[in-house]
Design an enzyme around this catalytic site. Structure first.
Site, short mmCIF file in Angstrom:
data_model
loop_
_atom_site.label_atom_id
_atom_site.label_comp_id
_atom_site.label_asym_id
_atom_site.label_seq_id
_atom_site.Cartn_x
_atom_site.Cartn_y
_atom_site.Cartn_z
CG ASP A 12 -2.82 -8.39 0.78
OD1 ASP A 12 -2.05 -8.60 1.72
OD2 ASP A 12 -3.90 -7.77 0.90
CG HIS A 48 -6.74 -5.49 1.75
ND1 HIS A 48 -6.16 -6.26 2.72
CD2 HIS A 48 -7.99 -5.20 2.17
CE1 HIS A 48 -7.01 -6.42 3.73
NE2 HIS A 48 -8.14 -5.80 3.42
CG ASP A 99 -4.99 -10.03 3.43
OD1 ASP A 99 -4.71 -10.57 2.34
OD2 ASP A 99 -4.71 -8.85 3.69
CG HIS A 112 -1.95 -1.06 1.24
ND1 HIS A 112 -2.83 -1.28 0.19
CD2 HIS A 112 -2.23 -2.03 2.16
CE1 HIS A 112 -3.61 -2.32 0.48
NE2 HIS A 112 -3.27 -2.79 1.66
ZN LIG Z 1 -4.21 -7.17 2.76
#
Ligand SMILES: [Zn+2]
Length: 322
Positions: free
Chosen positions: A165, A167, A252, A128
């Site tokens: 991931d 996200h 995740d 991120h």
């Molecule tokens: Zn994540």
């Protein structure tokens, strides 16, 4: 991993707490008898500020350094983003440059043939982090720095980043959005934080067509998830023909993860690693480096990491993949 990575301490109430890496290291040790002949555990060396500057602004580097000093002075976590969720402790600078350094060591070793493949147990995560901002628990973007460094040092030319991931890795996408030689493939849940990663985001300028966002809805079935992953991955690899593959390996998307809403089991990450190895052996002699990103159920993240390492370390013959 770098030993400092375990010490980055946003607090035990924070999802990205120190126990994640402790659980992972314990699980890898427990699996070591089986993997003994095939896996070597190496301590990374810390990255230099010049390494960080390949993708990050001097302002961000200074901000993290200053926040770490402030955390040491005040003996309290210091927030480095607007939400207050990305926290720096007195150990964070050492952990962050340790994680980046371990990624660089692993990437160079795989690119030069000293290692066949590698898994980097990195903390804090990185995908991120944009060029200018820390966010989403991420301080520096280890995978992006590794890709930029391999290219700058002439160790790889066409790098595929596979981000599984749950996200979207907005930072990695942002850093390479105009870059033709780094393909960013993200497989993530939508709707979800940070809200970026729409399939219409495909790169601009020279980088047009070298970003691919594949979204899955919450609660996607395991077999469908794996099938879509394999199909999308093979399509990208056939078109882009990478000479090096980096995995942003967040765990995740596991069932029971507190921040994701998917149904995967640890062994599914072994299957996804096999799929990545399949394209890596087809295009670049199996050169793959996987780097830990998210994954907030420590015990299950640890098991999925072991499955990933087990797959990476398996002697590869054509047809080994699933
Ligand atoms: Zn994540």
């Amino acid at each position: 991993m770098h030993p400092s990575s375990a010490l980055h301490g946003p607090g035990w109430g924070h999802p990205e707490h120190q126990g994640r890496l402790r659980a992972l290291v314990s699980a890898v040790r427990a699996a070591t008898p089986e993997l003994h002949d095939r896996v070597e555990s190496l301590a990374g060396t810390a990255a230099e500020p010049a390494d960080l500057l390949r993708v990050h602004s001097p302002e961000l580097v200074a901000r993290i350094q200053e926040a770490t000093a402030e955390a040491a002075r005040t003996e309290a976590g210091v927030a480095v983003d607007e939400t207050g969720e990305t926290l720096v402790s007195s150990a964070s600078w050492a952990a962050a440059v340790g994680s980046v350094g371990a990624c660089l060591d692993a990437s160079r070793a795989v690119a030069t043939g000293q290692l066949q493949s590698a898994f980097v147990a990195a903390r804090p995560p990185g995908h991120h982090a944009t060029g200018d901002d820390a966010m989403g628990f991420c301080l520096f973007n280890s995978v992006a720095i590794a890709a930029a460094t391999l290219r700058a040092e002439g160790l790889a030319d066409r790098i595929l980043i596979v981000d599984w991931d749950v996200h979207h890795g907005n930072g990695t996408q942002d850093i390479f959005f105009e870059e033709a030689h780094v393909f960013y493939l993200s497989f993530h849940e939508s709707p979800s934080w940070p809200g970026t990663g729409h399939p219409s985001e495909t790169g601009v300028g020279a980088g047009a067509g070298t970003t691919l966002n594949h979204t899955v809805t919450p609660g996607t079935g395991r077999s469908q998830y794996l099938e879509e992953f394999g199909t999308v991955l093979c399509g990208v690899a056939d078109e882009f023909s990478p000479d090096f593959v980096l995995i942003s390996a967040g765990f995740d998307a596991l069932a029971e993860d507190p921040l994701g809403h998917q149904c995967l089991e640890p062994e599914d990450f072994g299957s996804m690693t096999d799929a990545v190895l399949g394209v890596a052996w087809e295009h670049c002699e199996g050169r793959v480096v996987a780097v830990l990103e998210g994954g907030y159920h420590p015990a299950r993240t640890a098991r999925a990491a072991v499955e990933t390492i087990r797959a990476l370390s398996r002697p590869w013959t054509r047809g080994s993949g699933t």
